[in-house]
Write an enzyme that holds these catalytic residues in place. Structure first.
Site, PDB file in Angstrom:
ATOM      1  N   GLY A 152      -7.556  12.519   9.043  1.00  0.00           N
ATOM      2  CA  GLY A 152      -9.014  11.811   9.244  1.00  0.00           C
ATOM      3  C   GLY A 152      -9.200  11.436  10.571  1.00  0.00           C
ATOM      4  N   ILE A 154      -9.095   8.648  12.203  1.00  0.00           N
ATOM      5  CA  ILE A 154      -8.236   7.891  12.911  1.00  0.00           C
ATOM      6  C   ILE A 154      -7.038   8.556  13.394  1.00  0.00           C
ATOM      7  CG2 ILE A 154      -6.835   5.614  12.857  1.00  0.00           C
ATOM      8  CD1 ILE A 154      -9.089   4.453  11.101  1.00  0.00           C
ATOM      9  N   ARG A 174      -2.729  14.605   2.432  1.00  0.00           N
ATOM     10  CA  ARG A 174      -2.672  14.324   0.984  1.00  0.00           C
ATOM     11  C   ARG A 174      -3.376  15.192   0.083  1.00  0.00           C
ATOM     12  NH1 ARG A 174      -7.211  10.415  -0.703  1.00  0.00           N
ATOM     13  NH2 ARG A 174      -8.458  10.558   1.054  1.00  0.00           N
ATOM     14  N   THR A 234      -0.805   1.468  10.618  1.00  0.00           N
ATOM     15  CA  THR A 234      -1.957   0.437  10.842  1.00  0.00           C
ATOM     16  C   THR A 234      -3.033   0.911   9.569  1.00  0.00           C
ATOM     17  OG1 THR A 234      -2.693   2.345  12.452  1.00  0.00           O
ATOM     18  CG2 THR A 234      -1.828   0.383  13.411  1.00  0.00           C
ATOM     19  N   ARG A 236      -2.373   1.104   5.641  1.00  0.00           N
ATOM     20  CA  ARG A 236      -2.471  -0.247   4.502  1.00  0.00           C
ATOM     21  C   ARG A 236      -1.051  -0.303   4.012  1.00  0.00           C
ATOM     22  NH1 ARG A 236      -6.896  -0.841   5.889  1.00  0.00           N
ATOM     23  NH2 ARG A 236      -8.950  -0.941   4.825  1.00  0.00           N
ATOM     24  N   GLU A 265      -0.341  -8.502   1.747  1.00  0.00           N
ATOM     25  CA  GLU A 265      -0.834  -9.373   2.783  1.00  0.00           C
ATOM     26  C   GLU A 265      -2.017 -10.212   2.230  1.00  0.00           C
ATOM     27  OE1 GLU A 265      -4.004  -7.214   5.486  1.00  0.00           O
ATOM     28  OE2 GLU A 265      -2.287  -6.098   5.594  1.00  0.00           O
ATOM     29  N   HIS A 283      -3.204  -7.715  11.059  1.00  0.00           N
ATOM     30  CA  HIS A 283      -4.292  -6.864  10.618  1.00  0.00           C
ATOM     31  C   HIS A 283      -5.281  -6.842  11.607  1.00  0.00           C
ATOM     32  CE1 HIS A 283      -6.019  -4.854   6.851  1.00  0.00           C
ATOM     33  NE2 HIS A 283      -6.746  -4.145   8.044  1.00  0.00           N
TER      34      HIS A 283
END
Length: 312
Positions: A152, A154, A174, A234, A236, A265, A283
């Site tokens: 994607g 990012i 994926r 970075t 999840r 988290e 985060h």
């Protein structure tokens, strides 16, 4: 006055305040406070953070709900299928945080491979004795391979950065797409997961957390990485087996791990605090003023559009 927009945070920038001028029935109260719970009965819009998961039971208390705005790209903290069933729109903030998150992934990688945290700690300790031939030797990146999970925006933005420092880039998708990825400055192949892992001197995670990616990188998958590989996340927490990764790190089969996100988290596994060769951040992927303001604007514009559209 009935609450029409129920938000849990003022967000960054003026945008939620401006939204309140257009919709005076906006109320900002802490998540799951008594005031928040009471406001669900009349709320037509909810605004929540990534750290504030909503359940179907919450939404059943919102008979008038038309839209949920989340101050994030990810929506894994929302009951998406239930929202679709009820016709509740989800407004998230994709696109505007692409560069900030890719920058942070590169920051983690460079800090990890060049041992930045250790170097700064040495200087601050007062124990640094000066330049030495073998002082905190790190790992170079030029000419090495970088596997990227997720093609994607990012993932592609991080690929441009890895390419710029001389790395060879591969992708995994994926959805099983095997076509090459045009990431702007070059074209890179998509590989099957096992093939990508075996070739990745650096593995950077940029896929969402879904049913198909939760636990994707099991102990067996992580063991496929070349000895000394670096892992950056970075995206999840929950995509890789944290216990297995720490075991491989302690065995020096993984060269280092840089994390901006964690499973469960902020209640991270305390073993991370003692783990060697790690860089751990709270985060911060989208944490620039420009990005957070752009997220606020996108979110508030989407809420307004949803409410005005519903009333027409």
């Amino acid at each position: 006055m009935s609450i029409r927009i129920l938000a849990t945070s003022p967000l960054v920038g003026p945008y939620i305040g401006n939204l309140g001028l257009r919709f005076p029935e906006l109320c900002v109260v802490p998540f799951r406070s008594p005031a928040w719970t009471a406001g669900l009965a009349t709320a037509e819009a909810l605004v929540v953070l990534l750290s504030e998961p909503l359940t179907e039971a919450d939404l059943e208390l919102c008979p008038n709900l038309k839209v949920i705005g989340t101050y994030s790209v990810g929506i894994n903290h929302l009951p998406s299928a239930y929202c679709q069933q009820r016709g509740i729109r989800i407004v998230n903030t994709p696109g505007v945080l692409t560069d900030a998150t890719a920058d942070l992934a590169l920051t983690l990688l460079l800090a990890l491979t060049r041992r930045v945290s250790e170097g700064e700690a040495l200087v601050r300790s007062g124990q640094w004795k000066g330049w030495a031939t073998d002082l905190l030797l790190g790992a170079g990146l030029s000419g090495k391979t970088c596997g990227i999970l997720g093609s994607g925006p990012i993932g592609r933005a991080f690929a441009r950065r890895a390419w710029a420092i001389g790395m060879k880039v591969f992708f995994w998708d994926r959805e099983g797409n095997q076509s090459p990825v045009d990431f702007g400055v070059d074209i890179a192949p998509r590989l099957l997961l096992d093939d990508l892992l075996r070739q990745s001197s650096v593995l950077s995670l940029h896929c969402p957390l879904t049913d198909s990616t939760r636990g994707l990188l099991s102990r067996e998958k992580l063991a496929l990485l070349p000895r000394g590989a670096f892992l950056i996340n970075t995206a999840r927490g929950g995509i890789f087996d944290e216990e297995a990764a720490m075991d491989l790190l302690n065995q020096e089969k993984i060269g280092g791990i840089g994390l901006d996100v964690f499973e469960n988290e902020p209640a991270l596994n305390p073993k991370w605090l003692e783990a060697p060769r790690t860089v751990l951040l709270p985060h911060l992927g989208s944490a620039t003023v420009e990005t957070r303001e752009a997220m606020s604007k996108l979110l508030c514009d989407g809420i307004e559009e949803s409410l005005r559209g519903a009333s027409e």
